[in-house]
Design a protein around this motif. Structure first.
Motif, PDB file in Angstrom:
ATOM      1  N   ARG A   1       2.503   3.781 -15.643  1.00  0.00           N
ATOM      2  CA  ARG A   1       1.530   3.325 -14.779  1.00  0.00           C
ATOM      3  C   ARG A   1       1.653   3.985 -13.580  1.00  0.00           C
ATOM      4  O   ARG A   1       0.649   4.468 -12.510  1.00  0.00           O
ATOM      5  CB  ARG A   1       1.721   2.015 -14.345  1.00  0.00           C
TER       6      ARG A   1
ATOM      7  N   GLU B   1      -0.648  -1.479 -11.770  1.00  0.00           N
ATOM      8  CA  GLU B   1      -1.334  -0.155 -11.989  1.00  0.00           C
ATOM      9  C   GLU B   1      -2.228   0.108 -10.895  1.00  0.00           C
ATOM     10  O   GLU B   1      -2.643   1.396 -11.172  1.00  0.00           O
ATOM     11  CB  GLU B   1      -1.834  -0.160 -13.402  1.00  0.00           C
ATOM     12  N   ASP B   2      -2.836  -0.744 -10.319  1.00  0.00           N
ATOM     13  CA  ASP B   2      -4.111  -0.461  -9.323  1.00  0.00           C
ATOM     14  C   ASP B   2      -3.388   0.070  -8.079  1.00  0.00           C
ATOM     15  O   ASP B   2      -2.665  -0.605  -7.385  1.00  0.00           O
ATOM     16  CB  ASP B   2      -4.618  -1.925  -9.083  1.00  0.00           C
ATOM     17  N   HIS B   3      -3.919   1.133  -7.544  1.00  0.00           N
ATOM     18  CA  HIS B   3      -3.302   1.808  -6.364  1.00  0.00           C
ATOM     19  C   HIS B   3      -3.638   1.176  -5.203  1.00  0.00           C
ATOM     20  O   HIS B   3      -2.698   1.178  -4.126  1.00  0.00           O
ATOM     21  CB  HIS B   3      -3.921   3.320  -6.309  1.00  0.00           C
ATOM     22  N   ARG B   4      -4.637   0.227  -5.455  1.00  0.00           N
ATOM     23  CA  ARG B   4      -4.521  -0.795  -4.074  1.00  0.00           C
ATOM     24  C   ARG B   4      -3.771  -1.698  -3.961  1.00  0.00           C
ATOM     25  O   ARG B   4      -3.752  -2.366  -2.775  1.00  0.00           O
ATOM     26  CB  ARG B   4      -6.187  -1.364  -4.210  1.00  0.00           C
TER      27      ARG B   4
ATOM     28  N   VAL C   1      -1.367   5.242 -10.234  1.00  0.00           N
ATOM     29  CA  VAL C   1      -0.941   4.794  -9.096  1.00  0.00           C
ATOM     30  C   VAL C   1      -1.152   6.276  -7.972  1.00  0.00           C
ATOM     31  O   VAL C   1      -1.853   6.182  -7.003  1.00  0.00           O
ATOM     32  CB  VAL C   1       0.492   4.070  -8.915  1.00  0.00           C
ATOM     33  N   MET C   2      -0.358   7.300  -8.445  1.00  0.00           N
ATOM     34  CA  MET C   2      -0.268   8.202  -7.631  1.00  0.00           C
ATOM     35  C   MET C   2      -1.452   9.154  -7.307  1.00  0.00           C
ATOM     36  O   MET C   2      -1.951   9.533  -6.485  1.00  0.00           O
ATOM     37  CB  MET C   2       0.777   9.239  -7.989  1.00  0.00           C
ATOM     38  N   ARG C   3      -2.337   9.083  -8.666  1.00  0.00           N
ATOM     39  CA  ARG C   3      -3.741   9.557  -8.547  1.00  0.00           C
ATOM     40  C   ARG C   3      -4.670   8.637  -7.406  1.00  0.00           C
ATOM     41  O   ARG C   3      -5.376   9.199  -6.816  1.00  0.00           O
ATOM     42  CB  ARG C   3      -4.535   9.506  -9.833  1.00  0.00           C
ATOM     43  N   GLY C   4      -4.448   7.443  -7.739  1.00  0.00           N
ATOM     44  CA  GLY C   4      -5.452   6.671  -6.789  1.00  0.00           C
ATOM     45  C   GLY C   4      -4.772   6.686  -5.349  1.00  0.00           C
ATOM     46  O   GLY C   4      -5.775   6.585  -4.443  1.00  0.00           O
ATOM     47  N   LEU C   5      -3.741   6.880  -5.151  1.00  0.00           N
ATOM     48  CA  LEU C   5      -3.318   7.157  -3.619  1.00  0.00           C
ATOM     49  C   LEU C   5      -3.345   8.609  -3.179  1.00  0.00           C
ATOM     50  O   LEU C   5      -3.178   8.936  -1.988  1.00  0.00           O
ATOM     51  CB  LEU C   5      -1.530   6.815  -3.608  1.00  0.00           C
TER      52      LEU C   5
ATOM     53  N   TRP D   1      -0.555  -0.703  -3.587  1.00  0.00           N
ATOM     54  CA  TRP D   1       0.274  -0.007  -3.099  1.00  0.00           C
ATOM     55  C   TRP D   1      -0.098   0.685  -1.748  1.00  0.00           C
ATOM     56  O   TRP D   1      -1.201   0.766  -1.613  1.00  0.00           O
ATOM     57  CB  TRP D   1       0.910   1.043  -4.184  1.00  0.00           C
TER      58      TRP D   1
END
Length: 241
Positions: A141, A107-110, A145-149, A112
């Motif tokens: 999740r 779930e952590d964008h890091r 992920v997409m918010r973080g990216l 990906w």
């Protein structure tokens, strides 16, 4: 299929972004922290076991309707897959703790990475006044992920299997996505890396389908195929003509 394209849909994982490293590497690294006895062939064994478990899993479609129940169902679905992996390669005492951790890791964008051309492609498509959507079998999740990216806000809609109660390649998930944009199938294009889920699914639902084959492994006649998202633009121009 002479209508103009008004909406471009994308698959998510392995189309717009990918795991940094590999799923097997992440499983092994996390499992070792919780007492998994690593062997020389552990990485390859986990890779093979995951491929089999994922392939044999039932579609991620759940009867639950409440958000909390959906999240619980998603977690249980993944628990079964990961449990099957380590049942084959070697179970260990602190498996439940390991699963809690590895579930959060994805779930952590890091975990990906965007493909190099993803952001610029999405920007160029929006500049053409095209609507953008996601059609994915990823679980909820995906939103984090997409918010973080940094790409969530580019998309007008996101349609995922666990919230739609339908999974690709079933036509239903494509129909739900089309309804959100109020367009006919021939006014939409879908791009993804799976011949079965993305191309065959979208085609059966009446959409223009494009296979993203970055490594040139697929040799399917009659299938629109690109090796990079940047190749979408001449393809869109040809369809418009």
């Amino acid at each position: 299929m002479g209508s103009s394209i008004r909406v471009v849909f994308f698959d998510a994982a392995d189309t717009l972004f990918h795991v940094h490293g590999s799923v097997a590497e992440i499983y092994l690294r996390q499992a070792v922290e919780f007492g998994f006895p690593q062997k020389p062939d552990s990485l390859e064994a986990i890779k093979q076991a995951f491929s089999r478990a994922f392939r044999e899993a039932s579609p991620p479609v759940f009867a639950a309707g409440e958000p909390a129940r959906i999240k619980q169902s998603e977690r249980l679905w993944w628990f079964d897959i990961v449990h099957h992996v380590f049942y084959r390669v070697g179970m260990f005492e602190r498996f439940d703790e390991f699963f809690d951790q590895v579930f959060r890791v994805f779930e952590d964008h890091r975990t990906w990475r965007l493909f190099p051309e993803t952001a610029s492609t999405l920007t160029r498509l929006k500049a053409r006044n095209l609507e953008l959507g996601i059609i994915s079998n990823f679980d909820s999740r995906l939103f984090a992920v997409m918010r973080g990216l940094g790409i969530a806000d580019v998309f007008d809609t996101m349609t995922i299997s666990s919230l739609t109660q339908a999974a690709k390649p079933a036509p239903r998930i494509f129909q739900v996505a089309l309804e959100k944009h109020a367009v006919d199938p021939e006014e939409a294009m879908h791009i993804g890396d799976s011949l079965r889920d993305d191309v065959e699914g979208a085609t059966k639902a009446g959409l223009h389908a494009v296979l993203l084959d970055r490594e040139g492994k697929q040799q399917e006649s009659g299938v629109r195929t690109i090796k990079s998202l940047e190749e979408l633009f001449p393809l869109l121009d040809r369809i418009e003509q």
